[in-house]
Enzyme design. Structure first.
Site, PDB file in Angstrom:
ATOM      1  N   CYS A   1     107.613  36.499  28.514  1.00 48.50           N
ATOM      2  CA  CYS A   1     106.169  36.810  28.537  1.00 48.50           C
ATOM      3  C   CYS A   1     105.877  38.258  28.161  1.00 48.50           C
ATOM      4  O   CYS A   1     104.747  38.603  27.829  1.00 48.50           O
ATOM      5  CB  CYS A   1     105.594  36.527  29.919  1.00 48.50           C
TER       6      CYS A   1
ATOM      7  N   HIS B   1      98.834  39.989  29.155  1.00 49.58           N
ATOM      8  CA  HIS B   1      99.460  38.675  29.217  1.00 49.58           C
ATOM      9  C   HIS B   1      98.691  37.814  30.227  1.00 49.58           C
ATOM     10  O   HIS B   1      98.105  38.331  31.178  1.00 49.58           O
ATOM     11  CB  HIS B   1     100.929  38.830  29.644  1.00 49.58           C
TER      12      HIS B   1
ATOM     13  N   ASN C   1      99.538  29.730  30.825  1.00 53.63           N
ATOM     14  CA  ASN C   1     100.452  30.810  30.442  1.00 53.63           C
ATOM     15  C   ASN C   1     101.317  30.325  29.273  1.00 53.63           C
ATOM     16  O   ASN C   1     102.184  29.463  29.456  1.00 53.63           O
ATOM     17  CB  ASN C   1     101.320  31.159  31.658  1.00 53.63           C
TER      18      ASN C   1
HETATM   19  O1  UT7 Z   1     104.565  34.757  33.259  1.00 48.94           O
HETATM   20  C1  UT7 Z   1     105.794  34.457  33.863  1.00 48.94           C
HETATM   21  C2  UT7 Z   1     105.908  34.997  35.196  1.00 48.94           C
HETATM   22  N1  UT7 Z   1     105.250  34.168  36.191  1.00 48.94           N
HETATM   23  C3  UT7 Z   1     104.288  34.711  36.932  1.00 48.94           C
HETATM   24  O2  UT7 Z   1     103.867  35.814  36.708  1.00 48.94           O
HETATM   25  C4  UT7 Z   1     103.779  33.878  38.082  1.00 48.94           C
HETATM   26  C5  UT7 Z   1     103.087  34.749  39.098  1.00 48.94           C
HETATM   27  N2  UT7 Z   1     102.765  33.987  40.296  1.00 48.94           N
HETATM   28  C6  UT7 Z   1     101.721  33.149  40.367  1.00 48.94           C
HETATM   29  O3  UT7 Z   1     100.959  32.989  39.428  1.00 48.94           O
HETATM   30  C7  UT7 Z   1     101.484  32.455  41.680  1.00 48.94           C
HETATM   31  O4  UT7 Z   1     102.402  32.910  42.640  1.00 48.94           O
HETATM   32  C8  UT7 Z   1     101.568  30.894  41.596  1.00 48.94           C
HETATM   33  C9  UT7 Z   1     100.399  30.341  40.816  1.00 48.94           C
HETATM   34  C10 UT7 Z   1     102.862  30.461  40.944  1.00 48.94           C
HETATM   35  C11 UT7 Z   1     101.513  30.309  42.990  1.00 48.94           C
HETATM   36  O5  UT7 Z   1     100.300  30.731  43.610  1.00 48.94           O
HETATM   37  P1  UT7 Z   1     100.324  31.415  45.067  1.00 48.94           P
HETATM   38  O6  UT7 Z   1      98.934  31.725  45.367  1.00 48.94           O
HETATM   39  O7  UT7 Z   1     101.317  32.529  45.054  1.00 48.94           O
HETATM   40  O8  UT7 Z   1     100.798  30.218  45.953  1.00 48.94           O
HETATM   41  P2  UT7 Z   1     102.036  30.153  46.940  1.00 48.94           P
HETATM   42  O9  UT7 Z   1     103.280  29.867  46.204  1.00 48.94           O
HETATM   43  O10 UT7 Z   1     101.988  31.344  47.858  1.00 48.94           O
HETATM   44  O11 UT7 Z   1     101.626  28.884  47.772  1.00 48.94           O
HETATM   45  C12 UT7 Z   1     100.455  28.864  48.598  1.00 48.94           C
HETATM   46  C13 UT7 Z   1     100.183  27.436  49.026  1.00 48.94           C
HETATM   47  C14 UT7 Z   1     101.429  26.732  49.541  1.00 48.94           C
HETATM   48  O12 UT7 Z   1     101.022  25.834  50.566  1.00 48.94           O
HETATM   49  P3  UT7 Z   1     101.237  26.200  52.107  1.00 48.94           P
HETATM   50  O13 UT7 Z   1     102.713  26.421  52.248  1.00 48.94           O
HETATM   51  O14 UT7 Z   1     100.435  27.457  52.318  1.00 48.94           O
HETATM   52  O15 UT7 Z   1     100.700  24.998  52.798  1.00 48.94           O
HETATM   53  C15 UT7 Z   1     101.898  25.973  48.359  1.00 48.94           C
HETATM   54  O16 UT7 Z   1     102.667  24.852  48.706  1.00 48.94           O
HETATM   55  O17 UT7 Z   1      99.734  26.677  47.909  1.00 48.94           O
HETATM   56  C16 UT7 Z   1     100.594  25.553  47.734  1.00 48.94           C
HETATM   57  N3  UT7 Z   1     100.730  25.321  46.299  1.00 48.94           N
HETATM   58  C17 UT7 Z   1      99.999  24.415  45.633  1.00 48.94           C
HETATM   59  N4  UT7 Z   1      99.043  23.558  46.038  1.00 48.94           N
HETATM   60  C18 UT7 Z   1      98.491  22.760  45.092  1.00 48.94           C
HETATM   61  C19 UT7 Z   1     101.572  25.947  45.425  1.00 48.94           C
HETATM   62  N5  UT7 Z   1     101.393  25.451  44.184  1.00 48.94           N
HETATM   63  C20 UT7 Z   1     100.421  24.501  44.300  1.00 48.94           C
HETATM   64  C21 UT7 Z   1      99.820  23.650  43.378  1.00 48.94           C
HETATM   65  N6  UT7 Z   1      98.853  22.793  43.802  1.00 48.94           N
HETATM   66  N7  UT7 Z   1     100.156  23.657  42.077  1.00 48.94           N
END
Ligand code: UT7
Length: 365
Positions: A126, A292, A322
């Site tokens: 990226c 990005h 992305n």
């Molecule tokens: O470009 C390449 C490099 N990649 C990045 O830069 C990615 C950067 N990170 C992100 O964009 C975010 O961390 C994500 C979009 C990947 C995840 O979002 P988040 O706000 O960090 O979510 P999280 O992993 O902290 O999860 C929060 C909650 C969890 O539920 P509980 O444990 O709080 O009940 C997850 O299980 O959201 C849940 N969750 C989802 N729910 C519905 C995680 N992914 C999903 C989903 N749909 N797709």
């Protein structure tokens, strides 16, 4: 930290490379968030709120990064008023190449009919574009090339954690087996953010003093390689691929989303400030920021931290998700064609990706 050897004042007045043509391409029909609910536990509201993504595109079976790149490249070359025969160097940025080797740059050259033109694949994921700009600038400055085709293209569809594409694409109804649904849900953080596409830029040295690439600041920290990486299929093992890797899901990238988010919102404002300081540019002087697009919330944090008004920050993540190395050229192509960016504007490109690699570039168009 990368610095140019020549004293800064001299470097600043030497015209650098600029973009003289751009094009982009997204395969197939847009796939809305709700389509992903057919194969895993997720929902439209969560994806929009946590990422800003509304839809993405996916490459079709048999459609590789070089095929997507071909469409974007033809448009870019045409918009530069050139023909493929005028291109004398290709820099191809992808983390999802057609083959493990050789790279996709040579395949693109052949598809464009420019056999013999050197093609360099770079692997900055990226973060590719600030790296590609620096390489392209160096090639032009050394006299090795005049019209460089810089392409970013990605076909992430190959690592999506589901099997039945017809169900995802709504071509057929079907019950997804519980274990397959569970697997996709385990990888949902990754699966909802990535989409496919290609962007291409024709770059050459500008004739206008004070214009072109002013500089790039680039960083890499290999200790952080496992924040997002594909564990399966590497040549540290014999053989480099086996069935166990597949059954253990090692073909699907492992991603520590929260930590990547944290690295992005701290490292990106730092690198932008440092680059601007080095070149005596104030943040207010910058007309438009092209970051990005990994997550809209990352870019909102970066803008807030740098006190940049949101209207100066380009965003198209809602439409594409992305697209890794393809993101910045697609974004540039869109904002340029929409007239949001024009000749003479000072642009700041910002990116972080797997490696970890991160950096920023300043360019007066
Ligand atoms: O470009 C390449 C490099 N990649 C990045 O830069 C990615 C950067 N990170 C992100 O964009 C975010 O961390 C994500 C979009 C990947 C995840 O979002 P988040 O706000 O960090 O979510 P999280 O992993 O902290 O999860 C929060 C909650 C969890 O539920 P509980 O444990 O709080 O009940 C997850 O299980 O959201 C849940 N969750 C989802 N729910 C519905 C995680 N992914 C999903 C989903 N749909 N797709």
């Amino acid at each position: 930290m990368q610095t140019y050897d020549m004293p800064l004042p001299e470097r600043c007045v030497m015209p650098g490379i600029t973009v003289v043509g751009s094009g982009s391409f997204a395969p197939g029909e847009p796939v809305p968030n709700k389509a992903l609910m057919r194969v895993m536990d997720t929902n439209d509201e969560w994806i929009r709120r946590r990422t800003g993504i509304e839809q993405r595109h996916f490459a079709g079976e048999g459609q590789g990064a070089s095929d997507l790149a071909l469409e974007a490249a033809k448009r870019a070359i045409d918009s530069a008023g050139l023909t493929p025969a005028d291109i004398d160097y290709i820099i191809f940025c992808t983390m999802t190449p057609d083959y493990l080797f050789p790279g996709s740059g040579g395949l693109l050259g052949a598809k464009l009919g420019i056999h013999g033109v050197p093609a360099l694949d770079i692997r900055q994921q990226c973060a590719a574009m600030p790296f590609a700009f620096q390489v392209a600038d160096g090639l032009c400055m050394s006299g090795a090339a005049q019209n460089i085709l810089v392409v970013g293209a990605e076909a992430h569809a190959g690592f999506m954690p589901w099997d039945d594409w017809d169900v995802v694409l709504g071509k057929k109804d079907g019950d997804i087996p519980a274990d397959v649904h569970e697997r996709a849900t385990r990888h949902r953080g990754l699966a909802v953010i990535f989409g496919d596409g290609a962007g291409a830029l024709v770059m050459r040295r500008t004739e206008t003093e004070g214009h072109g690439l002013i500089g790039s600041e680039l960083h890499t920290d290999g200790d952080l390689y496992d924040k997002i990486y594909i564990e399966g299929g590497g040549f540290r093992r014999r053989p480099y691929w086996n069935d166990d890797m597949f059954s253990q899901e090692l073909h699907i990238p492992s991603m520590d989303g929260r930590d990547l988010f944290r690295h992005a919102v701290t490292k990106l404002p730092e690198v932008v400030r440092s680059l601007c300081d080095k070149h005596g540019v104030s943040l207010d002087d910058i007309d438009f920021f092209l970051p990005h697009q990994a997550n809209d919330r990352i870019n909102q944090h970066v803008a807030k931290s740098l006190k940049i008004p949101p209207e100066k920050v380009a965003s198209n993540i809602a439409k594409y998700g992305n697209t890794s190395g393809a993101t910045i050229p697609i974004l540039f192509d869109e904002v340029y064609r929409e007239g949001k960016v024009k000749r003479g504007d000072l642009l700041c490109f910002i990116a972080l990706g797997a490696g970890l690699h991160w950096g920023a570039s300043l360019m007066r168009l």
